[in-house]
Design a protein around this motif. Sequence first.
Motif, PDB file in Angstrom:
ATOM      1  N   LEU A  25      64.191  39.133  35.825  1.00 57.83           N
ATOM      2  CA  LEU A  25      64.984  38.015  35.319  1.00 57.83           C
ATOM      3  C   LEU A  25      64.425  36.702  35.850  1.00 57.83           C
ATOM      4  O   LEU A  25      63.892  36.640  36.941  1.00 57.83           O
ATOM      5  N   ASP A  26      64.559  35.665  35.045  1.00 56.76           N
ATOM      6  CA  ASP A  26      63.933  34.379  35.358  1.00 56.76           C
ATOM      7  C   ASP A  26      64.570  33.637  36.519  1.00 56.76           C
ATOM      8  O   ASP A  26      63.951  32.788  37.124  1.00 56.76           O
ATOM      9  N   TYR A  27      65.843  33.907  36.801  1.00 57.14           N
ATOM     10  CA  TYR A  27      66.551  32.960  37.652  1.00 57.14           C
ATOM     11  C   TYR A  27      66.284  33.103  39.148  1.00 57.14           C
ATOM     12  O   TYR A  27      66.816  32.369  39.954  1.00 57.14           O
ATOM     13  N   TYR A  28      65.443  34.048  39.516  1.00 60.58           N
ATOM     14  CA  TYR A  28      65.242  34.274  40.958  1.00 60.58           C
ATOM     15  C   TYR A  28      64.277  33.295  41.607  1.00 60.58           C
ATOM     16  O   TYR A  28      63.327  32.830  40.987  1.00 60.58           O
ATOM     17  N   ARG A  71      67.574  35.817  45.376  1.00 62.86           N
ATOM     18  CA  ARG A  71      68.166  34.486  45.473  1.00 62.86           C
ATOM     19  C   ARG A  71      67.976  33.736  44.159  1.00 62.86           C
ATOM     20  O   ARG A  71      66.942  33.896  43.495  1.00 62.86           O
ATOM     21  N   TYR A  72      68.981  32.936  43.777  1.00 66.60           N
ATOM     22  CA  TYR A  72      68.917  32.205  42.495  1.00 66.60           C
ATOM     23  C   TYR A  72      69.528  30.820  42.675  1.00 66.60           C
ATOM     24  O   TYR A  72      70.555  30.499  42.091  1.00 66.60           O
ATOM     25  N   ASP A  73      68.829  29.981  43.465  1.00 67.14           N
ATOM     26  CA  ASP A  73      69.431  28.712  43.869  1.00 67.14           C
ATOM     27  C   ASP A  73      69.668  27.725  42.728  1.00 67.14           C
ATOM     28  O   ASP A  73      70.512  26.852  42.839  1.00 67.14           O
ATOM     29  N   GLY A  74      68.927  27.836  41.626  1.00 66.99           N
ATOM     30  CA  GLY A  74      69.104  26.847  40.562  1.00 66.99           C
ATOM     31  C   GLY A  74      70.101  27.248  39.491  1.00 66.99           C
ATOM     32  O   GLY A  74      70.355  26.493  38.552  1.00 66.99           O
ATOM     33  N   LEU A  75      70.681  28.416  39.631  1.00 67.73           N
ATOM     34  CA  LEU A  75      71.419  28.981  38.499  1.00 67.73           C
ATOM     35  C   LEU A  75      72.742  28.255  38.192  1.00 67.73           C
ATOM     36  O   LEU A  75      73.059  28.035  37.020  1.00 67.73           O
ATOM     37  N   THR A  76      73.488  27.854  39.206  1.00 68.12           N
ATOM     38  CA  THR A  76      74.764  27.173  38.905  1.00 68.12           C
ATOM     39  C   THR A  76      74.508  25.880  38.127  1.00 68.12           C
ATOM     40  O   THR A  76      75.233  25.559  37.200  1.00 68.12           O
ATOM     41  N   GLU A  77      73.439  25.181  38.516  1.00 65.90           N
ATOM     42  CA  GLU A  77      73.098  23.934  37.818  1.00 65.90           C
ATOM     43  C   GLU A  77      72.723  24.218  36.369  1.00 65.90           C
ATOM     44  O   GLU A  77      73.120  23.503  35.453  1.00 65.90           O
ATOM     45  N   ALA A 126      74.256  24.695  43.777  1.00 69.94           N
ATOM     46  CA  ALA A 126      74.762  25.527  44.869  1.00 69.94           C
ATOM     47  C   ALA A 126      73.824  26.708  45.010  1.00 69.94           C
ATOM     48  O   ALA A 126      73.459  27.323  44.008  1.00 69.94           O
ATOM     49  N   PRO A 127      73.410  27.002  46.235  1.00 73.84           N
ATOM     50  CA  PRO A 127      72.539  28.170  46.404  1.00 73.84           C
ATOM     51  C   PRO A 127      73.319  29.453  46.183  1.00 73.84           C
ATOM     52  O   PRO A 127      74.554  29.473  46.268  1.00 73.84           O
ATOM     53  N   GLY A 160      78.034  45.008  41.895  1.00 71.38           N
ATOM     54  CA  GLY A 160      77.204  43.862  42.207  1.00 71.38           C
ATOM     55  C   GLY A 160      77.891  42.962  43.196  1.00 71.38           C
ATOM     56  O   GLY A 160      79.122  42.981  43.340  1.00 71.38           O
ATOM     57  N   VAL A 161      77.082  42.193  43.900  1.00 70.15           N
ATOM     58  CA  VAL A 161      77.590  41.256  44.902  1.00 70.15           C
ATOM     59  C   VAL A 161      76.935  39.908  44.645  1.00 70.15           C
ATOM     60  O   VAL A 161      75.745  39.848  44.324  1.00 70.15           O
ATOM     61  N   GLU A 162      77.703  38.829  44.751  1.00 73.02           N
ATOM     62  CA  GLU A 162      77.129  37.481  44.688  1.00 73.02           C
ATOM     63  C   GLU A 162      77.686  36.679  45.856  1.00 73.02           C
ATOM     64  O   GLU A 162      78.903  36.561  46.011  1.00 73.02           O
ATOM     65  N   ALA A 163      76.794  36.148  46.672  1.00 70.31           N
ATOM     66  CA  ALA A 163      77.211  35.280  47.782  1.00 70.31           C
ATOM     67  C   ALA A 163      76.795  33.861  47.425  1.00 70.31           C
ATOM     68  O   ALA A 163      75.609  33.572  47.296  1.00 70.31           O
ATOM     69  N   LEU A 164      77.790  32.997  47.228  1.00 70.82           N
ATOM     70  CA  LEU A 164      77.520  31.681  46.644  1.00 70.82           C
ATOM     71  C   LEU A 164      77.793  30.566  47.644  1.00 70.82           C
ATOM     72  O   LEU A 164      78.797  30.590  48.366  1.00 70.82           O
ATOM     73  N   GLY A 165      76.888  29.587  47.646  1.00 72.15           N
ATOM     74  CA  GLY A 165      77.075  28.428  48.512  1.00 72.15           C
ATOM     75  C   GLY A 165      76.373  28.551  49.859  1.00 72.15           C
ATOM     76  O   GLY A 165      76.508  27.677  50.708  1.00 72.15           O
ATOM     77  N   PHE A 166      75.639  29.616  50.061  1.00 70.67           N
ATOM     78  CA  PHE A 166      74.914  29.807  51.323  1.00 70.67           C
ATOM     79  C   PHE A 166      73.415  29.652  51.073  1.00 70.67           C
ATOM     80  O   PHE A 166      72.876  30.280  50.169  1.00 70.67           O
ATOM     81  N   ALA A 167      72.766  28.855  51.948  1.00 69.95           N
ATOM     82  CA  ALA A 167      71.342  28.578  51.735  1.00 69.95           C
ATOM     83  C   ALA A 167      70.434  29.669  52.298  1.00 69.95           C
ATOM     84  O   ALA A 167      69.274  29.753  51.945  1.00 69.95           O
TER      85      ALA A 167
END
Length: 423
Positions: A262-265, A288-294, A301-302, A130-137
Amino acid sequence: MAQKIQAVRGMNDVLPAESYQWEYFESVMRGLLADYGYQNIRTPIVEQTPLFVRSIGEVTDIVEKEMYSFTDSLNGESLTLRPEGTAGTLRAAVEHNLLYNATQRLWYQGAMFRHERPQKGRYRQFHQFGVEALGFAGPDIDAELIALTADLWRRLGLADSVELQINTLGNREERAAHRVALIAYLEGFQSILDEDGKRRLYSNPLRVLDTKNPALQEMCDAAPRLLDYLGSESRAQYEGWKAMIAALGIPFRENPRLVRGLDYYNHSVFEWVTTELGAQGTVCAGGRYDGLTEQLGGKPAPGIGFGMGIERVLLLLQDKQLLPAAPAPDVYLVQQGEGAPVYALTLAQALRRAGLSVLQHCGDGSFKSQMKKADACGAAFAVIVGENEVSAATAIVKSLRSEAEQQTVAVAGVADAIAALKV
Ligand code: ATP
Ligand code: MG
């Protein structure tokens, strides 16, 4: 005799006859991820259950029925074997402040656990990259993930076996407006909805459209489309993403029914799909899961990522015969007679230091049976030492894959003799 104990149903052993195929795939994947500047993160296999309930969502297949959860008998905590990798990765990013004034390009690999009915391409312990790119809009990073996965298929020879499907889920408000319209629409079909559909009608109506039930296809096709509820910003994000994928020359198909389980997308979602694995056709899925960190207690963070089922990719590679041959040692070291075992041990070490892989015969065995083993293991060369060679400080070098005459060389010259034969 004691009764044999078997592996847990749906959890597979990977035996040596196949494990080299995993290693091949893993090495291609690692090379790819390095080329794109992604860094490895390793999180625990077990997490607190609320992490998954909160991030994946209560009304999803995973949380409703697929999680391996148990109570830690020492402190009563509810723990769960991870069913996917995004939640743990984001938990770690938040916990260790990885997103403080920073972006992250992360990858993980490992076992995931879901209590499903085992079948081809669907297991209870399976493995993902898996890959996660964090902080990019986005949408540039969204396109980078498409470029990266398309590149993987090219490197593996699978480019013609998989299709890219994309969709957008918009933002929370747009989804809420669409949801109202969708529920109203679906209420008109109460009588034909199957059990899953009835259950999800009010809790997760988008997922009613995710059904594979052929009797519901017409209803699904005519349902209100989320796409029609997008505002200008979401639309621009989607159009920007599509334009970039097109600029990369990667063919794709828009699939308005692609919703992900999954719900977070939100916004960009995509799947790489093959028709060659039956119902288990999705080899890679992301979004994309922009609300997930919150949602996990971090600062907003997107983020965007994907998960890829390793078993499904390997099934495809096996079907298409795209896997390399099993690796074989350069040398099988045949040895017999007085002084030969020790002599062979030190010779094997010297050859390995010279860069050769060496399988040394251990234990007894006639020259004939050892030569059979040398051939069967696929070694390119046999190096043979008997009493004569030990006393003369020599060894016999024999090519097992060409007609070249065998030769006796000084023990210090074995590696050079093999190198000369190799070219
Ligand atoms: P499916 O619709 O096949 O159940 P999913 O939507 O549950 O897939 P994700 O949660 O998106 O799957 O997981 C990402 C990828 O992991 C899938 O596309 C698939 O390749 C793989 N995968 C998921 N569940 C399993 C499983 N039980 N066994 C093997 N691979 C799996
Ligand atoms: Mg599933």
